[in-house]
Design a protein around this motif. Structure first.
Motif, PDB file in Angstrom:
ATOM      1  N   ARG A   1       0.833  -1.208   0.000  1.00 14.31           N
ATOM      2  CA  ARG A   1       0.000   0.000   0.000  1.00 14.31           C
ATOM      3  C   ARG A   1       0.863   1.252   0.000  1.00 14.31           C
ATOM      4  NH1 ARG A   1      -5.108  -1.206   3.954  1.00 14.31           N
ATOM      5  NH2 ARG A   1      -5.745  -3.101   2.897  1.00 14.31           N
ATOM      6  N   ILE A   2       1.953   1.197   0.730  1.00 15.79           N
ATOM      7  CA  ILE A   2       2.847   2.352   0.756  1.00 15.79           C
ATOM      8  C   ILE A   2       3.579   2.467  -0.575  1.00 15.79           C
ATOM      9  CG2 ILE A   2       4.915   3.312   1.833  1.00 15.79           C
ATOM     10  CD1 ILE A   2       3.976   2.073   4.451  1.00 15.79           C
TER      11      ILE A   2
ATOM     12  N   LYS B   1       8.110   1.266  -8.777  1.00 14.97           N
ATOM     13  CA  LYS B   1       7.635  -0.042  -9.253  1.00 14.97           C
ATOM     14  C   LYS B   1       8.650  -1.120  -8.903  1.00 14.97           C
ATOM     15  CE  LYS B   1       4.814   1.952 -12.616  1.00 14.97           C
ATOM     16  NZ  LYS B   1       3.508   1.963 -12.754  1.00 14.97           N
ATOM     17  N   ARG B   2       8.136  -2.337  -8.707  1.00 21.97           N
ATOM     18  CA  ARG B   2       9.005  -3.484  -8.455  1.00 21.97           C
ATOM     19  C   ARG B   2       8.831  -4.500  -9.583  1.00 21.97           C
ATOM     20  NH1 ARG B   2       5.347  -5.051  -3.511  1.00 21.97           N
ATOM     21  NH2 ARG B   2       3.991  -6.605  -4.434  1.00 21.97           N
ATOM     22  N   PRO B   3       9.881  -5.265  -9.890  1.00 23.92           N
ATOM     23  CA  PRO B   3       9.818  -6.169 -11.042  1.00 23.92           C
ATOM     24  C   PRO B   3       8.961  -7.413 -10.812  1.00 23.92           C
ATOM     25  CG  PRO B   3      11.942  -6.358  -9.978  1.00 23.92           C
ATOM     26  CD  PRO B   3      11.214  -5.237  -9.296  1.00 23.92           C
ATOM     27  N   ASN B   4       8.970  -7.953  -9.593  1.00 24.57           N
ATOM     28  CA  ASN B   4       8.188  -9.162  -9.303  1.00 24.57           C
ATOM     29  C   ASN B   4       7.798  -9.170  -7.834  1.00 24.57           C
ATOM     30  OD1 ASN B   4      10.497  -9.962  -7.890  1.00 24.57           O
ATOM     31  ND2 ASN B   4      11.307 -11.076  -9.647  1.00 24.57           N
ATOM     32  N   ASP B   5       7.146 -10.227  -7.412  1.00 23.95           N
ATOM     33  CA  ASP B   5       6.644 -10.304  -6.044  1.00 23.95           C
ATOM     34  C   ASP B   5       7.522 -11.158  -5.128  1.00 23.95           C
ATOM     35  OD1 ASP B   5       4.573  -8.629  -6.550  1.00 23.95           O
ATOM     36  OD2 ASP B   5       3.082 -10.194  -6.864  1.00 23.95           O
TER      37      ASP B   5
ATOM     38  N   SER C   1       9.703  -6.230   0.166  1.00 24.96           N
ATOM     39  CA  SER C   1      10.150  -5.479   1.341  1.00 24.96           C
ATOM     40  C   SER C   1      10.827  -4.171   0.945  1.00 24.96           C
ATOM     41  CB  SER C   1      11.088  -6.327   2.194  1.00 24.96           C
ATOM     42  OG  SER C   1      12.272  -6.596   1.489  1.00 24.96           O
ATOM     43  N   LEU C   2      11.502  -4.143  -0.211  1.00 27.01           N
ATOM     44  CA  LEU C   2      12.199  -2.933  -0.642  1.00 27.01           C
ATOM     45  C   LEU C   2      11.286  -1.930  -1.338  1.00 27.01           C
ATOM     46  CD1 LEU C   2      15.486  -4.538  -1.976  1.00 27.01           C
ATOM     47  CD2 LEU C   2      15.204  -3.183   0.084  1.00 27.01           C
ATOM     48  N   HIS C   3      10.110  -2.384  -1.778  1.00 25.49           N
ATOM     49  CA  HIS C   3       9.196  -1.513  -2.524  1.00 25.49           C
ATOM     50  C   HIS C   3       8.732  -0.323  -1.685  1.00 25.49           C
ATOM     51  CE1 HIS C   3       5.250  -1.210  -5.024  1.00 25.49           C
ATOM     52  NE2 HIS C   3       6.133  -0.332  -5.426  1.00 25.49           N
ATOM     53  N   GLY C   4       8.157  -0.599  -0.519  1.00 25.39           N
ATOM     54  CA  GLY C   4       7.673   0.468   0.354  1.00 25.39           C
ATOM     55  C   GLY C   4       8.810   1.297   0.931  1.00 25.39           C
ATOM     56  N   LEU C   5       9.933   0.650   1.232  1.00 22.46           N
ATOM     57  CA  LEU C   5      11.086   1.363   1.765  1.00 22.46           C
ATOM     58  C   LEU C   5      11.592   2.395   0.760  1.00 22.46           C
ATOM     59  CD1 LEU C   5      13.458   1.721   3.812  1.00 22.46           C
ATOM     60  CD2 LEU C   5      14.644  -0.009   2.477  1.00 22.46           C
TER      61      LEU C   5
END
Length: 180
Positions: free
Chosen positions: A3-4, A54-58, A64-68
Motif C-alpha cells: 500500500r505504501i 515499481k518493483r519487477p516481481n513479487d 520489502s524494498l518496494h515500500g522502503l
C-alpha cells in the motif's frame, strides 16, 4: 501489493527530480539538494509531476524494498521543500544548553561542559536554556544527530533528569523505601 509502495509521490512546484542510470536519484529544491543510490531492482518512473515506484516481481526481497524505496524518495522530496526538525528538552537542576558560535554547549551534571559542533547540513537552535531544536533536510541525519545529543545524558527513571525528546514520556520509578 504494498500500500505504501504503490502510492504516487507528488512533486511540488520548485522541486526538480532526476533519476539517472544506476538508479541514482537527485532531488533539488528550495532548501538544498539530496542524492541517494537506490536498489537496482526497484525502478522510479516520472510522469509529469508524479513519481511512481515499481518493483519487477513479487519476491520477498522486492516486496520489502518496494515500500522502503518509496518512503525514502518521499522523505527526500519533503526534506528539500519543508525540512525536518527534532525538539529536545533538558530536565534537571543546573542542566542547561546554550549556543556559542556554531557549537552547542550543554551543562548536564558532569564535571565538564559537553560541546557538540554544528555540521554543514544540521542547524541547531536553542530558544531557551531547556530546549534544543535540531533542523535539517535529511531525515536520517537529523534523527541521528538528535539521538547523539540525547545520548550525552539520557533521562533517568527516578527523577527524570536528562535530555529527552519533546514527545517522550519518561516512566518514573519509585525510589528506595525506608529501612525498618
Amino acid at each position: 501489493m504494498s500500500r505504501i509502495g504503490r502510492a504516487p509521490i507528488t512533486i511540488p512546484a520548485g522541486v526538480e527530480v532526476k533519476v539517472t542510470e544506476g538508479n541514482h536519484i537527485t532531488v533539488k529544491g528550495p532548501k538544498g539538494t539530496l542524492e541517494r543510490d537506490l536498489v537496482p531492482s526497484i525502478t522510479v518512473e516520472q510522469e509529469g509531476n508524479v513519481l511512481h515506484v515499481k518493483r519487477p516481481n513479487d519476491s520477498k526481497e522486492n516486496r520489502s524494498l518496494h515500500g522502503l524505496t518509496r518512503t525514502l524518495v518521499d522523505n527526500m522530496v519533503i526534506g528539500v521543500t519543508h525540512g525536518f526538525e527534532k525538539k529536545l528538552e533538558i530536565n534537571g537542576v543546573g542542566y542547561r544548553a546554550s549556543k556559542e558560535g556554531k557549537n552547542l554547549v550543554m551543562n548536564l551534571g558532569y564535571s565538564h561542559q559537553i560541546i557538540v559542533p554544528e555540521t554543514e547540513d544540521i542547524q541547531i537552535d536553542v530558544p531557551d536554556a531547556n530546549h534544543i531544536v535540531i533542523k535539517g533536510i535529511d531525515k536520517q541525519k537529523v534523527g541521528q544527530f538528535a539521538a547523539d545529543v540525547r545520548g550525552k545524558r539520557p533521562p533517568e527513571p527516578y527523577k527524570g533528569k536528562g535530555v529527552k525528546y519533546d514527545y517522550e514520556v519518561v516512566r518514573r520509578k519509585e525510589g528506595k523505601t525506608g529501612a525498618k
